[in-house]
Design a protein around this motif. Structure first.
Motif, mmCIF file in Angstrom:
data_model
loop_
_atom_site.group_PDB
_atom_site.id
_atom_site.type_symbol
_atom_site.label_atom_id
_atom_site.label_comp_id
_atom_site.label_asym_id
_atom_site.label_seq_id
_atom_site.Cartn_x
_atom_site.Cartn_y
_atom_site.Cartn_z
ATOM 1 N N SER A 522 0.823 -1.209 0.000
ATOM 2 C CA SER A 522 0.000 0.000 0.000
ATOM 3 C C SER A 522 0.855 1.256 0.000
ATOM 4 C CB SER A 522 -0.926 -0.014 1.220
ATOM 5 O OG SER A 522 -1.720 1.150 1.252
ATOM 6 N N ALA A 523 1.920 1.256 0.785
ATOM 7 C CA ALA A 523 2.806 2.414 0.799
ATOM 8 C C ALA A 523 3.515 2.594 -0.541
ATOM 9 C CB ALA A 523 3.835 2.259 1.923
ATOM 10 N N ALA A 524 3.960 1.475 -1.141
ATOM 11 C CA ALA A 524 4.618 1.569 -2.446
ATOM 12 C C ALA A 524 3.647 2.052 -3.519
ATOM 13 C CB ALA A 524 5.195 0.204 -2.824
ATOM 14 N N ILE A 525 2.372 1.601 -3.424
ATOM 15 C CA ILE A 525 1.371 2.075 -4.383
ATOM 16 C C ILE A 525 1.170 3.574 -4.239
ATOM 17 C CG2 ILE A 525 -1.109 2.029 -4.870
ATOM 18 C CD1 ILE A 525 -1.037 -0.961 -4.438
ATOM 19 N N PHE A 526 1.118 4.049 -3.009
ATOM 20 C CA PHE A 526 0.945 5.492 -2.806
ATOM 21 C C PHE A 526 2.120 6.271 -3.398
ATOM 22 C CE2 PHE A 526 1.702 9.326 -0.310
ATOM 23 C CZ PHE A 526 0.477 9.963 -0.453
ATOM 24 N N PHE A 527 3.333 5.778 -3.177
ATOM 25 C CA PHE A 527 4.508 6.462 -3.743
ATOM 26 C C PHE A 527 4.463 6.464 -5.267
ATOM 27 C CE2 PHE A 527 8.738 6.053 -5.612
ATOM 28 C CZ PHE A 527 9.350 7.214 -5.156
ATOM 29 N N LEU A 528 4.161 5.315 -5.876
ATOM 30 C CA LEU A 528 4.123 5.243 -7.337
ATOM 31 C C LEU A 528 2.981 6.070 -7.901
ATOM 32 C CD1 LEU A 528 4.860 1.440 -7.879
ATOM 33 C CD2 LEU A 528 6.441 3.347 -8.191
ATOM 34 N N ALA A 529 1.831 6.048 -7.240
ATOM 35 C CA ALA A 529 0.685 6.799 -7.754
ATOM 36 C C ALA A 529 0.951 8.295 -7.733
ATOM 37 C CB ALA A 529 -0.562 6.467 -6.935
ATOM 38 N N GLU A 530 1.499 8.805 -6.655
ATOM 39 C CA GLU A 530 1.774 10.240 -6.566
ATOM 40 C C GLU A 530 2.898 10.648 -7.517
ATOM 41 O OE1 GLU A 530 0.011 12.392 -5.132
ATOM 42 O OE2 GLU A 530 -1.337 10.954 -4.163
ATOM 43 N N THR A 531 3.933 9.792 -7.619
ATOM 44 C CA THR A 531 5.028 10.101 -8.540
ATOM 45 C C THR A 531 4.544 10.084 -9.978
ATOM 46 O OG1 THR A 531 6.614 9.108 -6.994
ATOM 47 C CG2 THR A 531 7.338 9.425 -9.258
ATOM 48 N N GLU A 532 3.744 9.089 -10.324
ATOM 49 C CA GLU A 532 3.241 8.994 -11.682
ATOM 50 C C GLU A 532 2.289 10.140 -11.998
ATOM 51 O OE1 GLU A 532 1.228 5.622 -14.605
ATOM 52 O OE2 GLU A 532 1.144 5.415 -12.417
ATOM 53 N N ALA A 533 1.450 10.516 -11.038
ATOM 54 C CA ALA A 533 0.551 11.647 -11.267
ATOM 55 C C ALA A 533 1.329 12.933 -11.477
ATOM 56 C CB ALA A 533 -0.412 11.787 -10.092
#
Length: 785
Positions: A522-533
């Motif tokens: 979940s933490a990695a998804i949050f990092f990737l989602a914000e970085t990708e956005a």
């Protein structure tokens, strides 16, 4: 004696002046001043004789046309003027001019040699110049650029006579050089004679067929002007090769105007004036012939294709390609596991091959077509991408040292880091490339495609890791109680109660084991989602909107789109939507996508045609700004990010492996299906131990990537680069400014300053998310479920 001296000065060797006057009789006959005067006469005579011989040799055999022109001008102008001076002195003596002839018809030797006092320095300078043009056989031959630069430098010597001599030779040299330029920029032909001395030459290894040797350029010719000349000649050759474009009367009229543009130049040539003339020729060519060859519609079409497929504008393309790549890799591993051990050939059964990569792209097109449904035929951009895009294994290309030295620092792809993001899709290096159609390579180069390929691998690897992590939530057996407890009436019996208790205990134990992997994921998804956005919406979409607006020639600035529009991808479009103007029109309105119930309040945008070289320069600026804002020029961020993506792949693989082990254990416990060749308990123990190690690596990877962003936000050099003060960015902007200041009606392109690492860091402030205590994991687990 005077007659002998004058004959010797005119180029006929004389024994009178060849005598060194060292014998006692000569010393007795001649006084010391007379001997010095004769030595001066001998020196001038020697210079004249050697100049006659050397200039004749240069004019007949030198490989450079410019050197021949300077040598001929030296002989026909300056040596002829010296001959006329000799005849003038001789005529004055015969007329008994009082300036030379004294009483009793005595002609003083001092007066005669005084008439040639101004020629000694000029002849010495001309002899040095002749030696410079025709040096030793072991040394390389003199080149036109070196000769022109030397003559222009000699204008600053401070001697008036040398300045006038150098000025006349500069005119001759630059006139010959300009004739070579005229043949190239007016007709697209390299000079037949002296082509080895011309700065443009045929190069089969270059994508355009021609390349520039910057060592053969005079100092007053800027690289931008040279590139304009290269573009003009290459375009003329391209037009000549296309039979559909036939020059007419209007083209001939434009040719005469271009010829007048060159003939109006004055010598010595001025760099700004030459650049202005070349730019005027380029713009005239673009408004007449090239507008038929490369209309705005095709430019917008290929730019939109690059945006949608290389910059992940179409999210469904990245999703489908990732799914097909994962399926291909899994099938290769399954095939290797099914083979007998003695039949396995190392990694030969695992490594993906060229044909399989191309087949994965073909299946991706099929998936996209199925997603479009009945509207698939209307999406002509998808059909164009199917024809032009290729997915293949990269081939190493060796470039010559000279070409690499010339192009060093000029290509945007040279600034991109070497972090191998291309290895993540198929576990082998794979790149997405494009076959550039013939007219489009006027502004789109192979180095630009290399940049697009690097950006695509970078963005696609982040999207792929994000998709693989979110797909973990689709594993029902890990996410919820599976299988469900038995239903009544069996659940009310003693066996049903025991079965329910066993299933609940099993699920509780596994849920406790999976709490930490879920929180890490979940933490990695949050990092990737914000970085990708941040990368997709703020950087890519912001810079693209501004660049697209500039290409359209709009006077209105376009704001950034919403975040959902970039991640979901655009709707299917047709070529009719991109048809914003015909080649013969100067302005056209953008298409309107509104209905009667929803009136369009947007301002009407006006499209103006840019010339291809200005478009190419702006496109290179656009890519340079894009790579900098995407942090693709900083290994301090890309290396930790790449390591994090590797660990995420490992984490996903271990979770899938653990799910398979638990499924096998359930079959063995519930259904009695026993695998005699496996030890499931030992495998479960090993996978759980590896899972804990990978979790720690993912946490450290996120922390390292966030720390790298925080360091970049405080790096003055990086901030200066983003503001346009970095190395190489100003040079490109100066080229664009030069293009705009010399007649581009649509204005100068300046990349929009978008994004900011601080904006991303505010969203990535994890706080105590990575505390090692169990309470921290419980808090995250509660948020996940």
């Amino acid at each position: 004696m005077l007659h002998e001296i004058l004959l010797s000065l005119s180029g006929h060797p004389s024994p009178l002046l060849r005598n060194d006057f060292s014998e006692s009789k000569a010393q007795a006959v001649l006084s010391p001043p007379e001997r010095e005067l004769l030595r001066t006469a001998r020196h001038i005579s020697d210079l004249h004789c050697k100049l006659i011989s050397r200039t004749t040799q240069i004019s007949a055999s030198h490989t450079s046309v410019v050197c021949r022109a300077v040598s001929t001008a030296t002989k026909s102008d300056h040596l002829a003027a010296f001959q006329r001076k000799i005849l003038e002195v001789e005529g004055s003596i015969l007329r008994k001019d009082a300036a030379l002839v004294g009483a009793y018809d005595i002609v003083p030797l001092t007066a005669v040699m005084g008439e040639f006092s101004g020629w000694t320095r000029r002849l010495e300078w001309l002899w040095e110049l002749a030696q410079f043009m025709l040096s030793d056989e072991k040394a390389p031959p003199c080149r036109a650029a070196d000769l022109i630069n030397k003559l222009r430098n000699e204008l600053q010597t401070g001697y008036a006579d040398i300045e006038q001599t150098a000025l006349s030779l500069v005119r001759a040299a630059e006139a010959a050089w300009l004739k070579q330029i005229s043949a190239w920029v007016l007709y697209g032909r390299i000079p037949v004679f002296g082509g080895n001395d011309f700065f443009i030459r045929e190069d089969e290894s270059d994508e355009q067929g021609y390349s520039i040797n910057y060592d053969l350029l005079p100092s007053y010719v800027t690289p931008y002007t040279a590139n304009s000349m290269l573009f003009i000649g290459t375009s003329l050759n391209r037009v000549r090769a296309r039979s559909s474009v036939v020059p007419g009367d209007s083209d001939l009229r434009h040719l005469s105007s271009q010829l007048r543009e060159l003939s109006n130049l004055t010598f010595p040539l001025s760099g700004p004036m030459l650049s202005r003339a070349i730019t005027s020729i380029r713009l005239t060519l673009s408004r007449t012939t090239l507008q038929k060859l490369l209309p705005l519609t095709r430019v917008l079409e290929i730019l939109q294709l690059l945006r949608d497929f290389f910059l992940i504008g179409r999210g469904e393309f990245a999703m489908a390609l990732t799914q097909q790549a994962d399926e291909k890799v899994r099938s290769r591993w399954r095939r290797a596991d099914n083979l007998a051990y003695e039949k396995r050939d190392g990694f030969g059964t695992i490594v993906v091959k060229e044909g399989e990569v191309a087949a994965a792209l073909n299946r991706t097109w099929a998936v996209l077509g199925a997603m479009q449904g009945e509207h698939a035929e209307e999406d002509e951009e998808l059909e164009l991408a199917r024809d032009l895009l290729r997915l293949n294994l990269p081939k190493t290309k060796t470039s010559s040292p000279t070409k690499a030295k010339v192009d060093a620092g000029r290509r945007v792809s040279d600034k991109i880091v070497a972090t191998p993001f291309r290895n993540l899709l198929f576990s082998v290096p794979v790149i997405l490339t494009l076959q550039i159609p013939s007219p489009l390579d006027l502004f789109l180069s192979t180095s630009d495609l290399d940049t697009y390929t690097a950006i695509n691998s970078y963005l696609l690897s982040i999207r792929r890791a994000h998709l693989r992590l979110t797909d973990l939530w689709k594993i029902t057996s890990l996410r919820r109680h599976h299988p469900a407890p038995p239903r009544p009436p069996y659940s009310s019996t003693r066996g049903g109660i025991a079965k329910t208790r066993t299933l609940r205990e099993r699920y509780s134990a596994r849920s406790s084991v999976m709490r930490s992997p879920w929180s890490t994921s979940s933490a990695a998804i949050f990092f990737l989602a914000e970085t990708e956005a941040y990368l997709q919406v703020e950087v890519v979409e912001g810079i693209w909107e501004h660049f697209h607006n500039w290409v359209m020639g709009s006077d209105e600035r376009v704001g950034q789109r919403s975040s959902a529009s970039s991640l979901d991808g655009p709707q299917p479009r047709t070529r009719r939507e991109l048809d914003v103007g015909s080649p013969g029109r100067e302005t056209a309105e953008l298409p309107q996508h509104t209905t009667a119930s929803q009136p369009d309040h947007r301002p009407k945008l006006v499209a103006r045609q840019h010339d291809p070289q200005t478009l190419s320069t702006a496109h290179r600026l656009y890519l340079r700004a894009l790579t900098q804002r995407l942090l693709l020029t900083r290994t301090s961020f890309t290396d930790p990010l790449y390591a994090l993506l590797i660990h995420i792949d490992h984490l996903v693989a271990l979770i899938h492996r653990l799910d398979g082990i638990w499924t096998s254990i359930d079959l063995e416990a519930d259904e009695g299906v026993v695998d005699a060749f496996s030890n499931l308990e030992a495998e479960e123990k090993d996978v759980l131990a590896s899972l804990r190690d990978v979790e720690a690596k993912v946490k450290r990877g996120v922390e390292d990537a966030t720390g790298a962003l925080r360091s970049l936000s405080m790096d003055s050099a990086f901030l200066a680069e983003l503001e346009g003060d970095g190395d190489g960015f100003d040079a490109a902007e100066d080229e664009s400014a030069e293009a705009g200041s010399y007649g581009d009606e649509a204005g100068i392109y300046r990349p929009r300053r978008v994004g900011g690492v601080d904006r991303l860091l505010m969203k990535l402030d994890f706080g105590g998310w990575f505390d090692t205590d169990a309470a921290g994991y419980d808090a995250i687990g509660d948020g996940v479920f």
